[in-house]
Enzyme design. Structure first.
Site, short mmCIF file in Angstrom:
data_model
loop_
_atom_site.label_atom_id
_atom_site.label_comp_id
_atom_site.label_asym_id
_atom_site.label_seq_id
_atom_site.Cartn_x
_atom_site.Cartn_y
_atom_site.Cartn_z
N GLY A 56 0.93 -1.27 0.02
CA GLY A 56 -0.02 -0.12 0.00
C GLY A 56 0.81 1.27 -0.11
O GLY A 56 2.22 1.10 0.44
N CYS A 83 5.56 -6.07 1.34
CA CYS A 83 5.71 -4.72 1.05
C CYS A 83 5.27 -4.13 2.40
O CYS A 83 5.94 -4.27 3.60
CB CYS A 83 5.32 -4.04 -0.18
SG CYS A 83 6.37 -2.66 -0.65
N TYR A 84 4.44 -3.08 2.18
CA TYR A 84 3.93 -2.32 3.27
C TYR A 84 3.27 -3.43 4.45
O TYR A 84 3.48 -3.12 5.55
CB TYR A 84 2.70 -1.64 3.00
CG TYR A 84 2.03 -0.80 3.89
CD1 TYR A 84 2.60 0.24 4.72
CD2 TYR A 84 0.61 -0.80 4.18
CE1 TYR A 84 1.95 0.81 5.76
CE2 TYR A 84 0.09 -0.54 5.18
CZ TYR A 84 0.55 0.50 6.15
OH TYR A 84 0.06 1.35 6.87
N HIS A 170 7.85 -7.64 -3.95
CA HIS A 170 6.50 -8.09 -4.83
C HIS A 170 6.81 -9.38 -5.37
O HIS A 170 7.01 -9.34 -6.70
CB HIS A 170 6.16 -6.89 -5.34
CG HIS A 170 5.85 -5.60 -4.97
ND1 HIS A 170 4.40 -5.55 -4.41
CD2 HIS A 170 6.43 -4.38 -4.69
CE1 HIS A 170 4.52 -4.47 -3.80
NE2 HIS A 170 5.61 -3.59 -3.73
N GLU A 172 4.17 -11.04 -6.59
CA GLU A 172 2.77 -11.09 -7.56
C GLU A 172 3.31 -10.43 -8.85
O GLU A 172 2.66 -10.94 -9.86
CB GLU A 172 1.75 -10.27 -6.86
CG GLU A 172 1.80 -8.83 -6.68
CD GLU A 172 2.58 -8.22 -5.38
OE1 GLU A 172 3.44 -8.98 -5.15
OE2 GLU A 172 2.21 -7.13 -5.16
N ASP A 228 -19.26 -11.18 -20.78
CA ASP A 228 -19.97 -11.02 -19.33
C ASP A 228 -21.23 -11.50 -19.45
O ASP A 228 -21.75 -12.48 -18.77
CB ASP A 228 -19.59 -9.90 -18.55
CG ASP A 228 -18.08 -9.29 -18.66
OD1 ASP A 228 -17.42 -10.12 -18.81
OD2 ASP A 228 -17.81 -8.26 -18.24
N LYS A 369 -12.01 -11.79 -15.08
CA LYS A 369 -12.07 -11.62 -16.57
C LYS A 369 -11.34 -13.09 -16.86
O LYS A 369 -12.28 -13.88 -17.87
CB LYS A 369 -11.45 -10.42 -17.18
CG LYS A 369 -12.10 -10.36 -18.70
CD LYS A 369 -13.42 -9.75 -18.62
CE LYS A 369 -13.71 -9.15 -19.92
NZ LYS A 369 -14.89 -8.40 -19.82
#
Ligand code: XMP
Length: 513
Positions: A56, A83-84, A170, A172, A228, A369
């Site tokens: 964050g 991280c944060y 990170h 990710e 969708d 998605k």
């Protein structure tokens, strides 16, 4: 989602929070974002297998620093801070975090000193991606460092007994090449998660849920032919069959062949009760003389709602309205709970008909998605629908600059179809985000045979993007551009020039209006 292992991500406003959730789901473990300040007792009711504290933009020393309920550390649930999230853990458990005068940003070499759990299978060195200001200088009691970089002695830390782990970098993002392996190790080695998040079982569970909710009542779905609404309709149809009615409004602003294709797929192939309303005249009449882009959108939105409401009364009554809401939309509408999320302007045609009271059915609200695409294929939707580029609700009206006339619509539709065809032929269609043609009122001189002609300028727009928030224009090979250009001028009467749009987003947007 009772019977699948869940990982909860406390969202501290990281731009990467959704990415963490998607990575975890790619490991076939279900994960969800929750507000960072969710009470520990509420968390424990959900019985998650792990908690992740996201990154964050804040500093733990900010006055209004978002911090989690301190009691989460006593729940006995494994925790991973990113991280944060690392700084929070260090700060809340009695270590020290200092404000750095220099941000560490970019690739760094991770020196791994312990490969017994989250770094299992790693060599002593790995590449990781750093993006932080503050950093930990003293660890809380019980913690030790298991990896460091030149700048961060505590790049990865853990309290093995309490199963609390934290990473300064990170895992990710794709810039940390083996980041997913670290997440996998955390999920399966430390938390003993079961890889049980799978689309086929999602379908079974959803079908049961839809049947239980809907009972014998009727469901209405506005079908646009986009992925969708198509997937929503196919899933609900599988659950309740003819209790579902789909309404497809052809506003005359669709791509070439789109209306026929929707009818063929849904009515003929899937056997869904489909009501098609050809309302092109109504829409085009109302758009006569209108040149302002926002005004066009407003008119189309209103008219769509009128047509849809009329049809829902005529063919009703319906108790349920099905919508293709996806997980990022759900999180965005709850964005006020997240410290730093941006709210993207939604520009979908329609909305809810207010005159009628519906109960909402949103079977895709837990999905991303890419998961919807997998689901669509499993439900038997053809590739043409699953892989077709996104298309704005107000359709070609935003790609025809100035007044929407039959003639310009026709040019825009034919030219876009040539762009799509050529990309398909050159195996490029699936590699780009969107590709279409735009036409306005500008004209240019050309020669046709021996005669001078004065015709439309068509602009071709092809962009690459991962989420439509930013986009780059695609450096298409000249021979493909040439082919597109010559086909457009040869095959579409009244077009003399073709231009290629070389603006990225920002500062441009993807659509011209
Ligand atoms: P812009 O033009 O804002 O577009 O860069 C970002 C993405 O959103 C799509 N778009 C729309 N989608 N209704 C929609 O459902 C709309 O009114 C609309 N306007 C733009 C656009 O195609 C791109 O993918």
């Amino acid at each position: 989602m009772e019977d699948v292992d869940k990982v909860l991500i406390l969202d501290f406003g990281a731009q990467y929070a959704h990415l963490i959730a998607r990575r975890i789901r790619e490991c076939r473990v279900y994960s969800e974002l929750i507000p960072y300040n969710t009470k520990a007792e509420d968390i424990s009711k959900i019985k998650p297998k792990a908690l992740i504290l996201s990154g964050g933009p804040a500093s733990v020393y900010d006055k209004a620093a978002p911090l989690p309920d301190q009691a989460i550390y006593d729940l006995g649930i494994p925790i991973l801070g990113i991280c944060y999230g690392l700084q929070i853990i260090v700060h809340q458990l009695g270590g020290e975090v200092v404000r750095a005068n220099k941000r560490e940003y970019g690739k760094a070499t991770l020196n791994i000193t312990d490969t017994s759990d989250i770094f299992k299978g790693f060599k002593p060195k790995a590449v990781c991606w750093m993006s932080h200001g503050d950093r930990a200088t003293k660890l809380p009691i019980g913690f030790k460092s298991i990896a460091h970089t030149d700048n961060s002695p505590y790049a990865a830390i853990r309290d093995k007994a309490r199963k609390i782990y934290a990473l300064q970098f990170h895992p990710e993002v794709s810039h940390t090449p083996r980041g997913k392996k670290i997440l996998r190790n955390f999920l399966f080695e430390v938390c003993k998660c079961k890889a049980s998040w799978e689309m086929p079982s999602f379908i079974e569970r959803s079908i049961e849920e839809i049947r239980a909710k809907v009972g014998s009542e009727r469901v209405l779905c506005a079908l646009s032919g986009g992925i969708d609404s198509s997937t929503t309709a196919a899933l609900i149809h599988k659950a309740v069959g003819d209790q579902l009615t789909c309404i497809f409004v052809d506003h005359g602003l669709l791509r070439k062949g789109e209306a026929d294709e929707v009818i063929r797929t849904f009515r003929d192939t899937l056997g869904i009760r489909l009501i098609t309303i050809n309302a092109s005249k109504r829409f085009l009449d109302r758009l006569k003389g209108v040149v302002d882009p926002e005004e066009k959108r407003k008119i189309i939105g209103e008219e769509f709602l009128n047509v849809f409401t009329e049809a829902s009364i005529k063919y009703g009554p319906f108790k349920w309205l099905a919508q293709g809401t996806l997980y990022p939309d759900v999180i965005e509408s709850a964005a006020n709970q997240s410290p730093a999320s941006k709210i993207k302007t939604h520009h979908n045609v329609g909305g809810l008909p207010e005159q009628i009271e519906f109960k909402l059915l949103e079977p895709l609200r837990d999905l991303y998605k890419d998961e919807v695409r997998r689901l669509a294929t499993l439900l038997g939707l053809p590739d043409r629908i699953v892989k077709r580029h996104p298309f704005p609700g107000p359709g070609l009206a935003v790609r025809v600059i100035g007044e929407v006339t039959e003639e310009k619509l026709q040019v825009c539709r034919e030219a876009s179809s040539i762009v799509e065809e050529e990309l398909q032929k050159h195996n490029l269609y699936d590699k780009v985000w969107q590709a279409f043609a735009v036409v306005g009122d500008d004209k240019a001189v050309g020669v046709l045979g021996d005669a001078r002609s004065y015709g439309y300028i068509v602009s071709v727009r092809i962009v690459q993007s991962s989420d439509a928030m930013t986009a780059d224009w695609v450096k298409l090979p000249y021979r493909v551009l040439e082919r597109i250009s010559s086909r457009i001028t040869n095959e579409i009467p009244g077009v003399t020039w073709v231009t290629y749009v070389i603006s990225s987003k920002p500062p441009a947007t993807i659509e011209p209006q």
